[in-house]
Design a protein around this motif. Structure first.
Motif, PDB file in Angstrom:
ATOM      1  N   UNK A   1       0.838  -1.313   0.010  1.00 44.65           N
ATOM      2  CA  UNK A   1       0.070   0.110   0.058  1.00 44.65           C
ATOM      3  C   UNK A   1       0.923   1.164   0.076  1.00 44.65           C
ATOM      4  N   UNK A   2       1.993   1.253   0.645  1.00 37.46           N
ATOM      5  CA  UNK A   2       2.785   2.441   1.016  1.00 37.46           C
ATOM      6  C   UNK A   2       3.358   2.795  -0.502  1.00 37.46           C
ATOM      7  N   UNK A   3       4.067   1.600  -1.302  1.00 40.35           N
ATOM      8  CA  UNK A   3       4.526   1.661  -2.522  1.00 40.35           C
ATOM      9  C   UNK A   3       3.614   2.051  -3.502  1.00 40.35           C
ATOM     10  N   UNK A   4       2.390   1.858  -3.343  1.00 39.61           N
ATOM     11  CA  UNK A   4       1.412   2.263  -4.457  1.00 39.61           C
ATOM     12  C   UNK A   4       1.132   3.675  -4.081  1.00 39.61           C
ATOM     13  N   UNK A   5       1.215   4.256  -2.971  1.00 39.85           N
ATOM     14  CA  UNK A   5       0.800   5.587  -2.710  1.00 39.85           C
ATOM     15  C   UNK A   5       2.013   6.137  -3.032  1.00 39.85           C
ATOM     16  N   UNK A   6       3.189   5.916  -2.937  1.00 40.87           N
ATOM     17  CA  UNK A   6       4.509   6.641  -3.103  1.00 40.87           C
ATOM     18  C   UNK A   6       4.580   6.671  -4.791  1.00 40.87           C
ATOM     19  N   UNK A   7       4.390   5.672  -5.418  1.00 40.12           N
ATOM     20  CA  UNK A   7       4.238   5.698  -6.942  1.00 40.12           C
ATOM     21  C   UNK A   7       3.235   6.895  -7.503  1.00 40.12           C
ATOM     22  N   UNK A   8       2.148   6.502  -6.822  1.00 41.69           N
ATOM     23  CA  UNK A   8       1.177   7.444  -7.369  1.00 41.69           C
ATOM     24  C   UNK A   8       1.458   8.994  -6.937  1.00 41.69           C
ATOM     25  N   UNK A   9       1.957   9.114  -6.104  1.00 33.49           N
ATOM     26  CA  UNK A   9       2.590  10.627  -5.853  1.00 33.49           C
ATOM     27  C   UNK A   9       3.393  11.099  -6.704  1.00 33.49           C
ATOM     28  N   UNK A  10       4.426  10.299  -6.898  1.00 32.37           N
ATOM     29  CA  UNK A  10       5.533  10.551  -7.908  1.00 32.37           C
ATOM     30  C   UNK A  10       5.175  10.735  -9.000  1.00 32.37           C
ATOM     31  N   UNK A  11       4.210   9.833  -9.837  1.00 35.91           N
ATOM     32  CA  UNK A  11       3.844   9.924 -11.189  1.00 35.91           C
ATOM     33  C   UNK A  11       2.647  10.997 -11.260  1.00 35.91           C
ATOM     34  N   UNK A  12       2.009  11.369 -10.181  1.00 35.28           N
ATOM     35  CA  UNK A  12       0.758  12.109 -10.637  1.00 35.28           C
ATOM     36  C   UNK A  12      -0.253  11.374 -10.687  1.00 35.28           C
ATOM     37  N   UNK A  13      -0.581  10.115 -10.488  1.00 34.81           N
ATOM     38  CA  UNK A  13      -1.672   9.168 -10.530  1.00 34.81           C
ATOM     39  C   UNK A  13      -1.289   7.969 -11.562  1.00 34.81           C
ATOM     40  N   UNK A  14      -2.157   7.136 -11.392  1.00 36.12           N
ATOM     41  CA  UNK A  14      -2.079   6.012 -12.540  1.00 36.12           C
ATOM     42  C   UNK A  14      -2.737   6.290 -13.900  1.00 36.12           C
ATOM     43  N   UNK A  15      -2.183   6.029 -14.989  1.00 40.18           N
ATOM     44  CA  UNK A  15      -2.938   6.269 -16.062  1.00 40.18           C
ATOM     45  C   UNK A  15      -3.408   4.911 -16.870  1.00 40.18           C
ATOM     46  N   UNK A  16      -2.900   3.819 -16.219  1.00 40.99           N
ATOM     47  CA  UNK A  16      -2.974   2.402 -16.688  1.00 40.99           C
ATOM     48  C   UNK A  16      -2.975   1.651 -15.389  1.00 40.99           C
ATOM     49  N   UNK A  17      -3.687   0.705 -15.409  1.00 41.72           N
ATOM     50  CA  UNK A  17      -3.846  -0.458 -14.200  1.00 41.72           C
ATOM     51  C   UNK A  17      -2.463  -1.163 -14.318  1.00 41.72           C
ATOM     52  N   UNK A  18      -2.177  -1.362 -15.334  1.00 39.70           N
ATOM     53  CA  UNK A  18      -0.819  -2.223 -15.665  1.00 39.70           C
ATOM     54  C   UNK A  18       0.462  -1.261 -15.058  1.00 39.70           C
ATOM     55  N   UNK A  19       0.355  -0.199 -14.799  1.00 42.69           N
ATOM     56  CA  UNK A  19       1.449   0.505 -14.113  1.00 42.69           C
ATOM     57  C   UNK A  19       1.865   0.064 -12.676  1.00 42.69           C
ATOM     58  N   UNK A  20       0.758  -0.814 -12.320  1.00 44.83           N
ATOM     59  CA  UNK A  20       1.147  -1.559 -11.004  1.00 44.83           C
ATOM     60  C   UNK A  20       2.289  -2.480 -11.095  1.00 44.83           C
ATOM     61  N   UNK A  21       2.569  -2.876 -12.248  1.00 49.91           N
ATOM     62  CA  UNK A  21       3.562  -3.688 -12.379  1.00 49.91           C
ATOM     63  C   UNK A  21       5.023  -3.366 -12.262  1.00 49.91           C
ATOM     64  N   UNK A  22       4.937  -1.871 -12.281  1.00 49.94           N
ATOM     65  CA  UNK A  22       6.206  -1.111 -12.058  1.00 49.94           C
ATOM     66  C   UNK A  22       6.578  -1.125 -10.626  1.00 49.94           C
ATOM     67  N   UNK A  23       5.699  -1.413  -9.678  1.00 51.89           N
ATOM     68  CA  UNK A  23       5.976  -1.250  -8.207  1.00 51.89           C
ATOM     69  C   UNK A  23       6.517  -2.694  -7.842  1.00 51.89           C
ATOM     70  N   UNK A  24       7.618  -2.541  -6.913  1.00 53.87           N
ATOM     71  CA  UNK A  24       8.288  -3.681  -6.610  1.00 53.87           C
ATOM     72  C   UNK A  24       7.277  -4.621  -5.545  1.00 53.87           C
TER      73      UNK A  24
END
Length: 169
Positions: A129-152
């Motif tokens: 959850x912390x990794x998702x929130x951090x990724x979301x704040x860095x990238x300005x949100x998710x544009x695709x659900x497949x972007x979750x694969x970029x999270x460790x």
């Protein structure tokens, strides 16, 4: 060269050690043979024993009514019982459901959900959850659900489990 000498040379035993090994081996063979013969003699006694008669006589002697009468005949023992019904209705269920499943009506929005809501996804703990929130704040949100694969820690299998539980709008 006789077989005992071959055995001694092969395993590095002296003649005395070889004799001891063969003596122990011979004693074991004799013991097993005697046990087999003994069991064959007693096998008939086991086959002739009628457990029902002996058990019913024991129950009759112990004074257990309803099991056997004085002649040793088995009788039916009647027990009054009532079926137990279990109630699993929502009103009676006291446990909380902490994880959502595919039958839930509302999907979780990856771009708006807080930590508590994301934590309800199956297989997602505090680190994910912390990794998702951090990724979301860095990238300005998710544009695709497949972007979750970029999270460790999130692979294709984990993503496939939650794909129908999440949304981006």
């Amino acid at each position: 060269m006789n077989p005992l000498e071959k055995f001694s040379k092969k395993f590095g035993f002296t003649a005395t050690e070889t004799n001891v090994v063969f003596f122990i081996l011979f004693a074991c063979v004799i013991a097993v043979t005697l046990n087999i013969i003994k069991d064959k003699k007693n096998e008939k006694a086991f086959l002739e024993f009628n457990y029902k008669i002996e058990d019913s006589l024991f129950n009759a002697a112990s004074g257990d009514p309803g099991m056997a009468d004085s002649t040793g005949n088995l009788q039916e023992k009647k027990i009054a019982s009532q079926p137990e019904l279990l109630d699993f209705t929502k009103e009676k269920f006291s446990g909380k459901i902490s994880k959502i499943n595919s039958s839930s009506l509302k999907k979780i929005n990856l771009n708006k959900a807080g930590a508590a809501e994301l934590n309800r996804l199956p297989g997602f703990g505090p680190k994910s959850v912390a990794a998702i929130i951090e990724y979301r704040s860095k990238k300005g949100g998710f544009k695709s659900i497949n972007e979750l694969l970029n999270i460790k820690g999130i692979g294709i299998k984990k993503l496939d489990k939650i794909r129908n539980l999440i949304t981006l709008d």
